[in-house]
Design a protein around this motif. Structure first.
Motif, PDB file in Angstrom:
ATOM      1  N   VAL A 195       0.967  -1.256   0.031  1.00 38.54           N
ATOM      2  CA  VAL A 195       0.090   0.186  -0.052  1.00 38.54           C
ATOM      3  C   VAL A 195       0.842   1.269   0.123  1.00 38.54           C
ATOM      4  O   VAL A 195       0.601   2.115  -0.717  1.00 38.54           O
ATOM      5  CB  VAL A 195      -1.069   0.044   1.243  1.00 38.54           C
ATOM      6  N   LEU A 196       1.847   0.975   0.819  1.00 38.94           N
ATOM      7  CA  LEU A 196       2.700   2.446   0.754  1.00 38.94           C
ATOM      8  C   LEU A 196       3.717   2.765  -0.318  1.00 38.94           C
ATOM      9  O   LEU A 196       3.680   3.895  -1.123  1.00 38.94           O
ATOM     10  CB  LEU A 196       3.870   2.260   2.139  1.00 38.94           C
ATOM     11  N   ALA A 197       4.039   1.594  -0.992  1.00 40.32           N
ATOM     12  CA  ALA A 197       4.847   1.716  -2.351  1.00 40.32           C
ATOM     13  C   ALA A 197       3.926   2.006  -3.418  1.00 40.32           C
ATOM     14  O   ALA A 197       4.190   3.033  -4.385  1.00 40.32           O
ATOM     15  CB  ALA A 197       5.093   0.214  -2.900  1.00 40.32           C
ATOM     16  N   THR A 198       2.539   1.753  -3.325  1.00 45.40           N
ATOM     17  CA  THR A 198       1.578   2.116  -4.256  1.00 45.40           C
ATOM     18  C   THR A 198       1.151   3.819  -4.197  1.00 45.40           C
ATOM     19  O   THR A 198       1.246   4.543  -5.099  1.00 45.40           O
ATOM     20  CB  THR A 198       0.335   1.458  -4.291  1.00 45.40           C
ATOM     21  N   LEU A 199       0.975   4.030  -2.854  1.00 42.10           N
ATOM     22  CA  LEU A 199       0.471   5.510  -2.756  1.00 42.10           C
ATOM     23  C   LEU A 199       1.610   6.432  -3.172  1.00 42.10           C
ATOM     24  O   LEU A 199       1.359   7.560  -3.638  1.00 42.10           O
ATOM     25  CB  LEU A 199       0.139   5.545  -1.207  1.00 42.10           C
ATOM     26  N   ILE A 200       2.957   6.218  -2.647  1.00 40.09           N
ATOM     27  CA  ILE A 200       3.976   7.004  -2.867  1.00 40.09           C
ATOM     28  C   ILE A 200       4.196   7.096  -4.399  1.00 40.09           C
ATOM     29  O   ILE A 200       5.021   8.149  -4.852  1.00 40.09           O
ATOM     30  CB  ILE A 200       5.263   6.591  -2.222  1.00 40.09           C
ATOM     31  N   LEU A 222      -5.536   7.122 -14.978  1.00 43.04           N
ATOM     32  CA  LEU A 222      -5.264   5.962 -15.249  1.00 43.04           C
ATOM     33  C   LEU A 222      -4.868   4.915 -14.072  1.00 43.04           C
ATOM     34  O   LEU A 222      -5.253   3.673 -13.859  1.00 43.04           O
ATOM     35  CB  LEU A 222      -4.213   5.754 -16.456  1.00 43.04           C
ATOM     36  N   ILE A 223      -4.207   5.462 -13.105  1.00 38.47           N
ATOM     37  CA  ILE A 223      -3.553   4.736 -11.978  1.00 38.47           C
ATOM     38  C   ILE A 223      -4.659   4.146 -11.095  1.00 38.47           C
ATOM     39  O   ILE A 223      -4.788   3.180 -10.726  1.00 38.47           O
ATOM     40  CB  ILE A 223      -2.300   5.540 -11.203  1.00 38.47           C
ATOM     41  N   ILE A 224      -5.465   5.377 -11.065  1.00 35.54           N
ATOM     42  CA  ILE A 224      -6.673   5.227  -9.937  1.00 35.54           C
ATOM     43  C   ILE A 224      -7.435   4.060 -10.747  1.00 35.54           C
ATOM     44  O   ILE A 224      -8.304   3.419 -10.139  1.00 35.54           O
ATOM     45  CB  ILE A 224      -7.601   6.563  -9.602  1.00 35.54           C
ATOM     46  N   ILE A 225      -7.977   4.345 -11.956  1.00 39.28           N
ATOM     47  CA  ILE A 225      -8.771   3.376 -12.588  1.00 39.28           C
ATOM     48  C   ILE A 225      -8.259   1.674 -12.384  1.00 39.28           C
ATOM     49  O   ILE A 225      -8.922   0.952 -12.224  1.00 39.28           O
ATOM     50  CB  ILE A 225      -9.095   3.630 -14.111  1.00 39.28           C
ATOM     51  N   GLY A 226      -6.948   1.662 -12.727  1.00 43.04           N
ATOM     52  CA  GLY A 226      -6.464   0.393 -12.663  1.00 43.04           C
ATOM     53  C   GLY A 226      -6.430  -0.144 -11.141  1.00 43.04           C
ATOM     54  O   GLY A 226      -6.673  -1.393 -10.953  1.00 43.04           O
TER      55      GLY A 226
END
Length: 458
Positions: free
Chosen positions: A41-46, A59-63
């Motif tokens: 989660v941390l890697a994704t958010l940063i 695009l990131i949010i949709i994915g």
């Protein structure tokens, strides 16, 4: 990349490593999964703060929404018996994602450092093989008719070797040609790499699926690590290296448990033998639940061997209830787990943990095997190939040389089985015909219920 993003990526990588370390023990495995999840989660958010993301937030949010939604729904609904299929499928998605990253970078045809371009091609090849191979593994585990068993034809391994040489040659050409490779060459490279993954997996029989799953898990990790280097993403590099190394070690352990060298796993038809197998002598002898209950209730030591049939019957909770009944009567009860029992590494351990079986009465093959000689009863529920004594005696058997649980050394063996058919590998089990073996026919959960009821009446 700014210092702020690098610090968070480092923190995520530390959580990945600590989480994996915690997963080494069943006592701390749940905590390890939580830590690794927090790291992800941390890697994704940063990543939203990464300077290369620019305006691609939508695009990131949709994915994340689509992928996360599907994963949440399937994760909540999938039965434990279908967990190996889900692991194979998700593992394939990881390899496919790594290959897709490589494809995007190579399609851009921008100037890359020669090392970076070489790693991009390596990641593309390994990720593509892991993706298509995992899909075939999923189909085999799912029982899709066209994929069940080992699909073989004449000169198959020579054709596979030739295909690999062509793919490797094309990949080397792309890696060393700068930006001079054409789109058709790139497309053909990916198509042949995907085809090689399919061809590599088709000859593999169902009994070898634990090895295949761990092997493709290692491939996926390596591919992710390579593409992390291509993207200059430390979190991807570390996560990929950790997963790749862990998967490689697990593959070696699985291959050892099957008594096959890694080269055999990679390049040979699994389970291929020549010669005529030994014929079975004797006959199967049935036993009824009341007699089996008496035999176990008045025993001093009972060793329970679970297999995939227990998972199918969802009998683990009833087996644990029966175990507690035996313990109350002063019977010593232990569980024996073969490294490749079930359809994936650790499958039986997960099922028993779900039922609440204490870790200190669950033993691996090396820890428990010598105790069968002192066991009054070995209860086999749903296992087949991992207790087949033919692995010791018949060089022509596909499982010859595979370390097995020595259930046949017990004074009495009770096998809970729905019918008289062979196991997932299709090999007749000689244990079922032994003089000290009795067959208790029926669904695992129903049989466990009967045994519990009869024990209570004693």
């Amino acid at each position: 990349m700014n210092l702020f993003v690098e610090i968070f990526y480092l923190a995520a990588a530390v959580l990945f490593i600590l989480g994996l370390k915690q997963m080494a023990s069943p006592v701390t495995a749940r905590r390890g999964i939580v830590w690794a999840g927090i790291g992800m989660v941390l890697a994704t958010l940063i990543t939203f703060a990464h300077p290369h993301v620019n305006t691609n937030y939508l695009l990131i949010i949709i994915g994340i929404a689509v992928g996360g939604g599907i994963a949440w729904k399937t994760g909540k609904e999938v039965a434990m018996t279908d967990m190996p299929q889900m692991i194979a499928l998700y593992n394939g998605m990881g390899g496919g994602a790594a290959a897709a990253i490589a494809a995007v970078e190579l399609i851009k045809q921008h100037e890359m450092d020669s090392t970076v371009q070489l790693l991009a091609v390596f990641g593309a090849l390994i990720g593509s093989v892991a993706f298509s191979g995992s899909l075939i593994a999923f189909g085999k585990l799912q029982g899709i008719k066209q994929l069940r068993g080992a699909f073989r034809f004449k000169n198959q391994q020579r054709i596979n070797a030739g295909l690999f040489i062509v793919v490797a040659w094309m990949g080397l050409g792309i890696a060393t040609s700068g930006t001079d490779y054409g789109m058709f060459t790139l497309f053909l490279f990916f198509a042949l790499a995907l085809a090689f993954g399919v061809m590599m997996t088709l000859p593999i029989g169902g009994a070898d699926m634990p090895v295949v799953i761990s092997l493709y898990n290692a491939f996926t990790g390596l591919a992710v690590g390579f593409e992390g280097y291509v993207l200059d993403n430390p979190a991807m590099m570390i996560a990929g290296i950790v997963v790749g190394s862990a998967g490689t070690l697990l593959t070696q352990l699985m291959a050892k448990a099957m008594n096959r060298p890694i080269t055999n796993v990679l390049f040979s038809n699994f389970g291929e033998t020549t010669g005529e197998a030994q014929e079975v002598s004797g006959s199967m002898k049935a036993i009824e639940a009341p007699d089996a209950a008496i035999m176990m209730a008045f025993a001093e030591k009972v060793i329970i061997i679970p297999g995939y049939g227990m998972a199918v019957a969802q009998a683990q909770h009833k087996i644990w209830e029966m175990t507690k009944q035996l313990q109350e009567r002063g019977v010593t009860v232990k569980f024996a787990i073969h490294p490749v029992a079930g359809r994936m590494p650790g499958h039986m351990n997960v099922l028993l943990a779900e039922a609440g079986v204490p870790y200190d009465i669950i033993y691996d093959l090396d820890e428990i095997n010598e105790e069968f000689r002192t066991a009054d009863v070995a209860l086999v529920i749903g296992a087949n190939d991992v207790v087949n004594p033919i692995a010791r005696t018949d060089p022509n058997s596909p499982i010859y040389g595979m370390p097995i649980l020595n259930a046949d050394y017990a004074k009495n063996v009770i096998v809970v089985k729905r019918g008289q058919g062979a196991g997932f590998s299709g090999i007749e089990n000689h244990l079922f015909f032994a003089d000290n073996c009795r067959m208790l026919y029926g669904d695992g959960q129903a049989v466990a219920n009967e045994l519990i009821s009869n024990m209570k009446e004693l």
